[in-house]
Design a protein around this motif. Structure first.
Motif, PDB file in Angstrom:
ATOM      1  N   THR A   4       0.829  -1.198   0.000  1.00 31.64           N
ATOM      2  CA  THR A   4       0.000   0.000   0.000  1.00 31.64           C
ATOM      3  C   THR A   4       0.865   1.250   0.000  1.00 31.64           C
ATOM      4  OG1 THR A   4      -0.103   0.266   2.410  1.00 31.64           O
ATOM      5  CG2 THR A   4      -1.801  -1.136   1.383  1.00 31.64           C
ATOM      6  N   VAL A   5       0.235   2.345  -0.418  1.00 32.18           N
ATOM      7  CA  VAL A   5       0.740   3.694  -0.190  1.00 32.18           C
ATOM      8  C   VAL A   5      -0.260   4.317   0.769  1.00 32.18           C
ATOM      9  CG1 VAL A   5       1.131   5.967  -1.211  1.00 32.18           C
ATOM     10  CG2 VAL A   5       1.835   3.914  -2.453  1.00 32.18           C
ATOM     11  N   SER A  20      -4.066   0.802  -2.531  1.00 32.23           N
ATOM     12  CA  SER A  20      -3.605  -0.585  -2.580  1.00 32.23           C
ATOM     13  C   SER A  20      -2.974  -0.937  -3.914  1.00 32.23           C
ATOM     14  CB  SER A  20      -4.770  -1.536  -2.315  1.00 32.23           C
ATOM     15  OG  SER A  20      -5.239  -1.349  -1.003  1.00 32.23           O
ATOM     16  N   HIS A  21      -1.915  -1.744  -3.832  1.00 37.91           N
ATOM     17  CA  HIS A  21      -1.206  -2.267  -4.995  1.00 37.91           C
ATOM     18  C   HIS A  21      -1.241  -3.794  -4.943  1.00 37.91           C
ATOM     19  CE1 HIS A  21       0.265   1.846  -4.914  1.00 37.91           C
ATOM     20  NE2 HIS A  21       0.899   1.667  -6.059  1.00 37.91           N
ATOM     21  N   PRO A  53      -7.867  12.647  -4.743  1.00 40.17           N
ATOM     22  CA  PRO A  53      -9.284  12.875  -4.387  1.00 40.17           C
ATOM     23  C   PRO A  53     -10.197  11.704  -4.779  1.00 40.17           C
ATOM     24  CG  PRO A  53      -8.372  14.806  -5.492  1.00 40.17           C
ATOM     25  CD  PRO A  53      -7.352  13.714  -5.607  1.00 40.17           C
ATOM     26  N   ASP A  54      -9.899  11.071  -5.926  1.00 40.19           N
ATOM     27  CA  ASP A  54     -10.747   9.964  -6.393  1.00 40.19           C
ATOM     28  C   ASP A  54     -10.325   8.607  -5.835  1.00 40.19           C
ATOM     29  OD1 ASP A  54     -12.149  11.829  -7.898  1.00 40.19           O
ATOM     30  OD2 ASP A  54     -10.919  11.483  -9.689  1.00 40.19           O
ATOM     31  N   ARG A  55      -9.137   8.573  -5.186  1.00 38.16           N
ATOM     32  CA  ARG A  55      -8.591   7.330  -4.624  1.00 38.16           C
ATOM     33  C   ARG A  55      -8.495   6.212  -5.660  1.00 38.16           C
ATOM     34  NH1 ARG A  55     -10.949   6.577   1.491  1.00 38.16           N
ATOM     35  NH2 ARG A  55     -10.714   8.728   2.081  1.00 38.16           N
ATOM     36  N   GLN A  56      -8.104   6.558  -6.864  1.00 38.98           N
ATOM     37  CA  GLN A  56      -8.011   5.531  -7.896  1.00 38.98           C
ATOM     38  C   GLN A  56      -6.905   5.826  -8.898  1.00 38.98           C
ATOM     39  OE1 GLN A  56     -11.826   5.421  -9.806  1.00 38.98           O
ATOM     40  NE2 GLN A  56     -11.446   7.198 -11.058  1.00 38.98           N
ATOM     41  N   VAL A  57      -6.522   4.786  -9.617  1.00 39.97           N
ATOM     42  CA  VAL A  57      -5.531   4.896 -10.674  1.00 39.97           C
ATOM     43  C   VAL A  57      -6.186   5.599 -11.865  1.00 39.97           C
ATOM     44  CG1 VAL A  57      -4.107   3.596 -12.302  1.00 39.97           C
ATOM     45  CG2 VAL A  57      -4.335   2.804  -9.943  1.00 39.97           C
ATOM     46  N   VAL A  58      -5.513   6.632 -12.387  1.00 40.78           N
ATOM     47  CA  VAL A  58      -6.034   7.309 -13.570  1.00 40.78           C
ATOM     48  C   VAL A  58      -5.350   6.818 -14.845  1.00 40.78           C
ATOM     49  CG1 VAL A  58      -6.887   9.343 -12.380  1.00 40.78           C
ATOM     50  CG2 VAL A  58      -4.531   9.319 -13.200  1.00 40.78           C
ATOM     51  N   ASP A  59      -4.137   6.266 -14.705  1.00 46.05           N
ATOM     52  CA  ASP A  59      -3.462   5.627 -15.837  1.00 46.05           C
ATOM     53  C   ASP A  59      -2.327   4.761 -15.302  1.00 46.05           C
ATOM     54  OD1 ASP A  59      -3.195   4.974 -18.518  1.00 46.05           O
ATOM     55  OD2 ASP A  59      -1.942   6.702 -18.999  1.00 46.05           O
TER      56      ASP A  59
END
Length: 173
Positions: A4-5, A20-21, A53-59
């Motif tokens: 995790t980060v 999470s990774h 802010p979105d807590r997600q991977v964008v790319d």
């Protein structure tokens, strides 16, 4: 090592968000001009740009090699990603998308492949093209764009810090 980060509030000492990774996280850096985003590298071979802010991977991009170092260019418009096998990839990160521009493979024919592992990057002050690259073969390489400008090797480099290199002159020249 928990894959995790974690984003912490230093004043309250509380964890604000967890990213999470799928494997160990080896490197992260906030975007230097937009701290709503950060880049991360992992042993799963992927480099990711995250929206906080979105807590997600964008790319993301799969290097098919363990990622050992990653950083943004000082202007936030690019990123350098280094691998266990000694490759350095330069990406365009405009609009938080990873578009590969070039790749440089560090050569050290006398050493085993794991000695090529990229261990870090540091850009020269005020430059988005001149970068110092450290690697597990006890070498420091200075690149300007894709061109190798200097290569330093030797046991004495274990005691030199990036700050000392920067303090010694103009940029990395």
């Amino acid at each position: 090592m928990d894959k995790t980060v974690r984003l912490w509030d230093m004043s309250s000492k509380s964890c604000l968000k967890i990213f999470s990774h799928s494997d160990y996280v080896t490197c992260i850096q906030f975007n230097p001009v937009d701290d709503r985003y950060f880049i991360s590298g992992s042993l799963d071979g992927k480099v990711r740009i995250w929206s906080i802010p979105d807590r997600q991977v964008v790319d993301w991009n799969d290097l098919h090699e363990m990622v050992t170092a990653a950083c943004y260019t000082p202007d936030g418009q690019g990123a350098l990603v280094g691998s266990y096998k000694g490759s350095c990839r330069l990406y365009n990160t405009k609009e938080n998308k990873l578009q590969q521009k070039s790749q440089i493979n560090l050569e050290n024919k006398k050493k085993k492949s794991h000695h090529k592992k990229i261990t870090g990057f540091q850009f020269a002050p005020g430059s988005s093209s001149e970068v110092l690259i450290t690697s597990a073969d006890s070498r420091i390489r200075v690149l300007d764009g894709v061109d190798l400008v200097h290569k330093f090797k030797g046991m004495q480099l274990h005691c030199i810090t990036v700050a000392q290199v920067l303090e010694s002159g103009r940029g990395f020249s």
